[in-house]
Write a protein that holds these residues in place. Sequence first.
Motif, mmCIF file in Angstrom:
data_model
loop_
_atom_site.group_PDB
_atom_site.id
_atom_site.type_symbol
_atom_site.label_atom_id
_atom_site.label_comp_id
_atom_site.label_asym_id
_atom_site.label_seq_id
_atom_site.Cartn_x
_atom_site.Cartn_y
_atom_site.Cartn_z
ATOM 1 N N THR A 180 -5.626 -7.923 3.749
ATOM 2 C CA THR A 180 -4.379 -7.454 3.150
ATOM 3 C C THR A 180 -3.210 -7.928 4.006
ATOM 4 O O THR A 180 -3.215 -7.719 5.217
ATOM 5 C CB THR A 180 -4.343 -5.907 3.073
ATOM 6 O OG1 THR A 180 -5.483 -5.460 2.334
ATOM 7 C CG2 THR A 180 -3.084 -5.409 2.416
ATOM 8 N N TRP A 212 0.818 -7.486 4.767
ATOM 9 C CA TRP A 212 1.829 -6.461 4.555
ATOM 10 C C TRP A 212 3.044 -6.740 5.423
ATOM 11 O O TRP A 212 2.972 -7.471 6.404
ATOM 12 C CB TRP A 212 1.263 -5.070 4.847
ATOM 13 C CG TRP A 212 0.810 -4.885 6.259
ATOM 14 C CD1 TRP A 212 -0.409 -5.190 6.777
ATOM 15 C CD2 TRP A 212 1.581 -4.380 7.347
ATOM 16 N NE1 TRP A 212 -0.455 -4.902 8.121
ATOM 17 C CE2 TRP A 212 0.770 -4.402 8.499
ATOM 18 C CE3 TRP A 212 2.893 -3.913 7.458
ATOM 19 C CZ2 TRP A 212 1.226 -3.972 9.731
ATOM 20 C CZ3 TRP A 212 3.325 -3.485 8.697
ATOM 21 C CH2 TRP A 212 2.496 -3.519 9.807
ATOM 22 N N GLU A 249 0.233 -7.003 0.005
ATOM 23 C CA GLU A 249 -0.339 -8.056 -0.835
ATOM 24 C C GLU A 249 -1.824 -8.216 -0.495
ATOM 25 O O GLU A 249 -2.194 -8.922 0.446
ATOM 26 C CB GLU A 249 0.409 -9.363 -0.590
ATOM 27 C CG GLU A 249 0.042 -10.450 -1.541
ATOM 28 C CD GLU A 249 0.895 -11.693 -1.316
ATOM 29 O OE1 GLU A 249 0.383 -12.779 -1.609
ATOM 30 O OE2 GLU A 249 2.045 -11.577 -0.845
ATOM 31 N N GLY A 276 -9.946 -8.273 -3.611
ATOM 32 C CA GLY A 276 -9.826 -7.176 -4.569
ATOM 33 C C GLY A 276 -10.871 -6.107 -4.385
ATOM 34 O O GLY A 276 -11.606 -5.784 -5.321
ATOM 35 N N HIS A 324 2.501 2.556 -5.454
ATOM 36 C CA HIS A 324 3.066 2.049 -6.699
ATOM 37 C C HIS A 324 3.239 0.536 -6.621
ATOM 38 O O HIS A 324 3.488 -0.007 -5.552
ATOM 39 C CB HIS A 324 4.426 2.703 -6.973
ATOM 40 C CG HIS A 324 4.350 4.195 -6.967
ATOM 41 N ND1 HIS A 324 3.881 4.917 -8.030
ATOM 42 C CD2 HIS A 324 4.633 5.092 -6.001
ATOM 43 C CE1 HIS A 324 3.898 6.201 -7.735
ATOM 44 N NE2 HIS A 324 4.361 6.334 -6.491
ATOM 45 N N ALA A 325 3.122 -0.112 -7.755
ATOM 46 C CA ALA A 325 3.276 -1.562 -7.809
ATOM 47 C C ALA A 325 4.609 -1.936 -8.435
ATOM 48 O O ALA A 325 4.976 -1.439 -9.493
ATOM 49 C CB ALA A 325 2.148 -2.183 -8.636
ATOM 50 N N ARG A 363 5.143 -5.259 -8.794
ATOM 51 C CA ARG A 363 4.720 -6.444 -9.522
ATOM 52 C C ARG A 363 3.214 -6.639 -9.309
ATOM 53 O O ARG A 363 2.700 -6.395 -8.228
ATOM 54 C CB ARG A 363 5.452 -7.686 -8.993
ATOM 55 C CG ARG A 363 5.065 -8.986 -9.676
ATOM 56 C CD ARG A 363 5.818 -10.163 -9.119
ATOM 57 N NE ARG A 363 5.354 -10.417 -7.751
ATOM 58 C CZ ARG A 363 6.137 -10.825 -6.762
ATOM 59 N NH1 ARG A 363 7.416 -11.024 -6.964
ATOM 60 N NH2 ARG A 363 5.654 -11.035 -5.568
ATOM 61 N N VAL A 364 2.529 -7.068 -10.368
ATOM 62 C CA VAL A 364 1.111 -7.375 -10.277
ATOM 63 C C VAL A 364 0.926 -8.807 -10.756
ATOM 64 O O VAL A 364 1.377 -9.165 -11.838
ATOM 65 C CB VAL A 364 0.260 -6.410 -11.137
ATOM 66 C CG1 VAL A 364 -1.211 -6.809 -11.102
ATOM 67 C CG2 VAL A 364 0.437 -4.973 -10.672
ATOM 68 N N THR A 365 0.268 -9.615 -9.946
ATOM 69 C CA THR A 365 -0.004 -11.009 -10.288
ATOM 70 C C THR A 365 -1.511 -11.228 -10.266
ATOM 71 O O THR A 365 -2.167 -10.879 -9.295
ATOM 72 C CB THR A 365 0.658 -11.962 -9.287
ATOM 73 O OG1 THR A 365 2.050 -11.664 -9.235
ATOM 74 C CG2 THR A 365 0.463 -13.406 -9.671
ATOM 75 N N VAL A 366 -2.029 -11.801 -11.341
ATOM 76 C CA VAL A 366 -3.462 -12.106 -11.417
ATOM 77 C C VAL A 366 -3.610 -13.624 -11.295
ATOM 78 O O VAL A 366 -3.119 -14.359 -12.157
ATOM 79 C CB VAL A 366 -4.067 -11.606 -12.738
ATOM 80 C CG1 VAL A 366 -5.547 -11.956 -12.802
ATOM 81 C CG2 VAL A 366 -3.862 -10.102 -12.877
ATOM 82 N N ARG A 380 1.178 -17.089 -17.392
ATOM 83 C CA ARG A 380 2.392 -16.295 -17.123
ATOM 84 C C ARG A 380 3.185 -16.048 -18.358
ATOM 85 O O ARG A 380 3.322 -16.607 -19.279
ATOM 86 C CB ARG A 380 3.250 -17.011 -16.090
ATOM 87 C CG ARG A 380 2.545 -16.972 -14.776
ATOM 88 C CD ARG A 380 3.396 -17.591 -13.716
ATOM 89 N NE ARG A 380 2.621 -17.562 -12.479
ATOM 90 C CZ ARG A 380 3.153 -17.523 -11.312
ATOM 91 N NH1 ARG A 380 4.430 -17.507 -11.156
ATOM 92 N NH2 ARG A 380 2.413 -17.514 -10.236
#
Length: 101
Positions: free
Chosen positions: A25, A27, A42, A46, A90-91, A93-96, A101
């Motif tokens: 992670t 940070w 970040e 996962g 809390h997020a 933004r979430v990027t997969v 996009r």
Amino acid sequence: MRRSDGGADARHRAAFGPDAKAAQTHWGLVARAGDFALLAVEPQTGRTHQIRIHAAHAGAPLLGDRDYGGPVRTTLPNGRVVALARIALHAARVTVPGAPR
């Protein structure tokens, strides 16, 4: 973490046991207010509860995170005690990766 019967908690075994998988992670500190900090986090992998486990392991468990040692209430500067009913995670933004996009 230990259960009352002396056995290791399943979450602890998954994170620190012989079958634990590596997790990373990134940070950074965004802001500080008294004893509290707002972090940009970040996860690079996962894993289940990854952010919660890494924060607790670093000595900074998340507010409201009973399972990993976080405080469940805080006292405001005016003396008012605020109880937290859930984890303060809390997020913005979430990027997969690989997702359109």
